[in-house]
Design a protein around this motif. Structure first.
Motif, PDB file in Angstrom:
ATOM      1  N   VAL A  25      37.358  40.080  44.067  1.00 54.67           N
ATOM      2  CA  VAL A  25      38.077  38.804  44.162  1.00 54.67           C
ATOM      3  C   VAL A  25      39.583  39.034  44.069  1.00 54.67           C
ATOM      4  O   VAL A  25      40.368  38.433  44.815  1.00 54.67           O
ATOM      5  CB  VAL A  25      37.602  37.838  43.052  1.00 54.67           C
ATOM      6  CG1 VAL A  25      38.513  36.623  42.965  1.00 54.67           C
ATOM      7  CG2 VAL A  25      36.163  37.407  43.304  1.00 54.67           C
ATOM      8  N   ALA A  26      39.997  39.914  43.141  1.00 54.18           N
ATOM      9  CA  ALA A  26      41.424  40.210  42.994  1.00 54.18           C
ATOM     10  C   ALA A  26      41.998  40.783  44.289  1.00 54.18           C
ATOM     11  O   ALA A  26      43.096  40.410  44.715  1.00 54.18           O
ATOM     12  CB  ALA A  26      41.639  41.190  41.838  1.00 54.18           C
ATOM     13  N   ARG A  29      42.464  38.064  46.774  1.00 55.78           N
ATOM     14  CA  ARG A  29      43.642  37.255  46.454  1.00 55.78           C
ATOM     15  C   ARG A  29      44.928  37.980  46.867  1.00 55.78           C
ATOM     16  O   ARG A  29      45.876  37.356  47.348  1.00 55.78           O
ATOM     17  CB  ARG A  29      43.677  36.949  44.951  1.00 55.78           C
ATOM     18  CG  ARG A  29      42.627  35.962  44.484  1.00 55.78           C
ATOM     19  CD  ARG A  29      42.875  35.509  43.069  1.00 55.78           C
ATOM     20  NE  ARG A  29      44.165  34.838  42.932  1.00 55.78           N
ATOM     21  CZ  ARG A  29      44.661  34.393  41.786  1.00 55.78           C
ATOM     22  NH1 ARG A  29      43.974  34.558  40.660  1.00 55.78           N
ATOM     23  NH2 ARG A  29      45.837  33.794  41.739  1.00 55.78           N
ATOM     24  N   ASP A  32      45.516  37.538  50.473  1.00 54.97           N
ATOM     25  CA  ASP A  32      46.080  36.214  50.750  1.00 54.97           C
ATOM     26  C   ASP A  32      47.581  36.187  50.474  1.00 54.97           C
ATOM     27  O   ASP A  32      48.358  35.567  51.223  1.00 54.97           O
ATOM     28  CB  ASP A  32      45.384  35.154  49.892  1.00 54.97           C
ATOM     29  CG  ASP A  32      43.985  34.836  50.388  1.00 54.97           C
ATOM     30  OD1 ASP A  32      43.685  35.115  51.561  1.00 54.97           O
ATOM     31  OD2 ASP A  32      43.185  34.309  49.588  1.00 54.97           O
ATOM     32  N   THR A  33      47.998  36.853  49.392  1.00 48.82           N
ATOM     33  CA  THR A  33      49.428  36.937  49.074  1.00 48.82           C
ATOM     34  C   THR A  33      50.181  37.677  50.179  1.00 48.82           C
ATOM     35  O   THR A  33      51.290  37.279  50.575  1.00 48.82           O
ATOM     36  CB  THR A  33      49.637  37.644  47.732  1.00 48.82           C
ATOM     37  OG1 THR A  33      48.939  36.934  46.710  1.00 48.82           O
ATOM     38  CG2 THR A  33      51.108  37.723  47.367  1.00 48.82           C
ATOM     39  N   TYR A 143      46.519  42.109  38.194  1.00 46.41           N
ATOM     40  CA  TYR A 143      45.401  41.184  38.022  1.00 46.41           C
ATOM     41  C   TYR A 143      44.599  41.580  36.787  1.00 46.41           C
ATOM     42  O   TYR A 143      44.479  42.762  36.449  1.00 46.41           O
ATOM     43  CB  TYR A 143      44.474  41.192  39.244  1.00 46.41           C
ATOM     44  CG  TYR A 143      45.125  40.699  40.513  1.00 46.41           C
ATOM     45  CD1 TYR A 143      45.141  39.344  40.828  1.00 46.41           C
ATOM     46  CD2 TYR A 143      45.720  41.601  41.403  1.00 46.41           C
ATOM     47  CE1 TYR A 143      45.741  38.893  41.995  1.00 46.41           C
ATOM     48  CE2 TYR A 143      46.310  41.154  42.577  1.00 46.41           C
ATOM     49  CZ  TYR A 143      46.316  39.798  42.870  1.00 46.41           C
ATOM     50  OH  TYR A 143      46.909  39.356  44.034  1.00 46.41           O
ATOM     51  N   THR A 153      46.193  36.420  37.601  1.00 49.58           N
ATOM     52  CA  THR A 153      47.340  37.304  37.719  1.00 49.58           C
ATOM     53  C   THR A 153      48.016  37.424  36.356  1.00 49.58           C
ATOM     54  O   THR A 153      47.738  36.642  35.435  1.00 49.58           O
ATOM     55  CB  THR A 153      48.357  36.754  38.731  1.00 49.58           C
ATOM     56  OG1 THR A 153      48.890  35.521  38.223  1.00 49.58           O
ATOM     57  CG2 THR A 153      47.723  36.525  40.086  1.00 49.58           C
TER      58      THR A 153
END
Length: 457
Positions: A25-26, A29, A32-33, A143, A153
């Protein structure tokens, strides 16, 4: 304080919610960043810290991080596609997530296990970095995988984002005392209050369908585990046992020779089936974690298959009640083995299952709180010391015993009137304090306990 039933029970992949699902998941993410950034990226790097480093290989943390950076997510994980993706990454030393260019990434060199001091925020820390054409880091994020697949985060953790955010709910209980007071004043059960909170957060139409999917995945996991044998991966050569136990129990049915305590073997078989699937990297539901994923399904299956009058139409009530208790534990203490030992994982799962069972068997809110208190109290001090960092020994059997304790706790609570000496809030706080005092070697680092006193070869 509000945690959705779908936060407590998430469909994912084994062997660990904090060490497998969380890093995946991290990584997603971080992608996405990157997609939202104006920079032009050419490569990726990362480092795993604390428990993610010490037990990362056994928990497939490196594999999960690699797949996360390739665009995989726990709830849609496909094993065959993942294997093909890993082969391609090893061959080309690149990844190409959707919406980003081909990125240089050689897992052997670009993903480091850092066995130094923990990062400051949590025992499960990881740093992900994106680089430019010269290999210089131009984007970096830290994270923390805080248990149960929850990821924050560094900034979110420091700002307290682990606490509740969102629209107000009608029953915002932050403690068991508040929960019981609200139940008394409203005349509602714990499940009814939890449902009202879910509806207030926009979960009305999907609630029943979502709960049905949670139980379907749990039940399918039991069935797979009860029909699969062989050796679990990881090098310990642990043999699956749930199928053999289940086959023997079925053969003994109708013989009128079984001792009453044989029902414990049924519960253990159900729980072990789930955790053997989890250890093999199969699809499971965090309940509230992967390491404790067998307790809740086992108790629900026990109730449905062995308790007269049980009906699948009340599974929502079971799950909602359990989620309310799990939310209290997470909000006021921890569900992370790396933070507080196995008392936070199997102990929490047992308390949740005891509460759910007590509720569907007609328990009052006071009896439900008592059931959760009994189950959690008798897991206090339990360490997390997995042999070789694998979620196998003692984790698989431990789920069976957690289920048995949950049923015993619910039964004891139902024999009383809800009045008892030790409040659930006190047990949760004691668990938090015990976890804080527990030596790091007993908190999912495989540096103490069974992990060093059992031969690994």
């Amino acid at each position: 304080m509000f945690l959705s039933v779908f936060d407590m029970f998430k469909v994912g992949v084994g062997p660990s919610s904090s060490h497998t699902m969380g890093p995946m998941v991290a990584a997603a993410r971080f992608l996405d960043t990157m997609r939202a950034s104006p920079f032009e990226f050419h490569g990726l790097k990362g480092s795993l810290h604390g428990s993610l480093a010490f037990t990362g290989v056994g928990h497939a943390t490196d594999r999960a991080t690699i797949l996360g950076l390739a665009g995989f997510l726990p709830d849609s994980y496909d094993h065959e596609k993942a294997e093909a993706a890993l082969d391609h990454i090893r061959e080309t030393e690149t990844v190409q997530p959707d919406g980003l260019p081909v990125l240089k990434f050689n897992p052997r060199e670009d993903l480091k296990f850092d066995f130094g001091p923990n990062l400051p925020g949590h025992a499960n820390g990881m740093i992900l970095m994106a680089t430019d054409a010269q290999g210089d880091v131009i984007l970096q994020e830290t994270y923390y995988s805080i248990g149960g697949g929850f990821v924050l985060t560094e900034k979110e953790l420091s700002e307290g984002k682990a606490t509740d955010e969102g629209a107000p709910v009608p029953y915002p209980f932050k403690s068991a005392v508040e929960m019981l007071e609200m139940a008394e004043h409203s005349g509602k059960t714990i499940a009814e209050m939890k449902k009202a909170n879910e509806v207030a957060r926009g979960c009305h139409d999907s609630l029943s369908k979502g709960c049905a999917r949670i139980w379907q995945v749990m039940n399918d996991c039991i069935d797979r585990g009860l029909t699969t044998d062989g050796i679990l991966p990881g090098g310990l050569n642990v043999r699956r046992r749930a199928k053999a136990i289940h086959d023997a129990l079925q053969a003994e049915r109708g013989m009128n020779l079984n001792a009453p305590h044989t029902i414990n073997d049924w519960m253990s078989a159900y729980a072990m089936a789930v955790n053997e699937e989890n250890a093999a990297g199969g699809q499971v539901v965090t309940a509230p974690t992967n390491g404790a994923a067998g307790v809740m399904p086992s108790v629900i299956r026990y109730w449905l298959d062995h308790v007269p009058g049980a009906t699948a139409s009340r599974i929502d009530e079971f799950l909602l009640t359990a989620a309310a208790i799990g939310g209290l534990v997470k909000f006021n203490a921890s569900i992370s083995g790396a933070e507080a030992g196995c008392q936070a994982e199997v102990g929490s799962a047992s308390a949740m299952a005891a509460a759910g069972l007590c509720a569907v068997m007609g328990g009052t809110p006071e009896q439900v709180e008592n059931a959760a208190e009994i189950a959690l109290e008798h897991h206090l001090g339990m360490t997390c010391d997995p042999v070789k960092g694998l979620v196998q020994v003692p984790c698989i059997e431990r789920n069976g015993l957690g289920a048995i304790k949950a049923v015993s706790a619910a039964s004891l609570a139902l024999r009383g009137d809800g009045k008892h000496f030790v409040p659930l809030d006190s047990v949760i706080e004691t668990m938090r304090q015990t976890g804080a005092d527990m030596h790091e070697k007993y908190k999912e680092t495989s540096l103490g306990g069974l992990a060093v006193n059992v031969p690994n070869c």
